[in-house]
Design a protein around this motif. Structure first.
Motif: not given
Length: 94
Positions: A58-61, A77-78, A83-84
Motif C-alpha cells: 500500500g505504498i508507492s513504487k 509507521q512504514n 517488519v510485518e
C-alpha cells in the motif's frame, strides 16, 4: 554486399562477465545488513517486482525504490509495515 571502409571493419564490444541486470537480480552480491536489504532479498526471492510489492504494502513504487537504494529511511509507521511483511525485525535479530 559492399565492403566497409578500412576504418569500419573492426567491431568490438567490451562487456563484463555478467550484465548489470543479472547482477542486481541475483542474490550473489546481496548480504542483507539492514531492514531495506532484508526486504529486497525477500522480494527477489519471491520474484516480485517493486511495483507488485509496493501495491501489496500500500505504498508507492518510488518510496520502495528509495528505501532499497538507501536514500531515505522508512518512517516508523512504514517500518512496522516492512517488519510485518518480513515476519521478523532484522534490527532486533542481530
Amino acid at each position: 554486399m559492399r565492403l566497409l571502409a578500412f576504418h569500419q571493419r573492426r567491431l568490438s564490444v567490451n562487456r563484463g562477465r555478467y550484465t548489470r541486470r543479472w547482477w542486481l537480480r541475483s542474490d550473489r552480491h546481496l548480504k542483507p545488513t539492514c531492514l531495506a536489504d532484508h526486504v529486497r532479498a525477500k522480494r527477489l526471492k519471491e520474484n516480485l517486482t517493486m511495483k507488485e510489492l509496493a501495491c501489496q504494502l500500500g505504498i508507492s513504487k518510488g518510496t520502495l525504490k528509495y528505501w532499497e537504494l538507501h536514500k531515505n529511511p522508512p518512517s516508523e509507521q512504514n517500518r512496522k509495515l516492512l517488519v510485518e511483511y518480513l515476519g521478523y525485525d532484522p534490527e532486533v535479530s542481530k
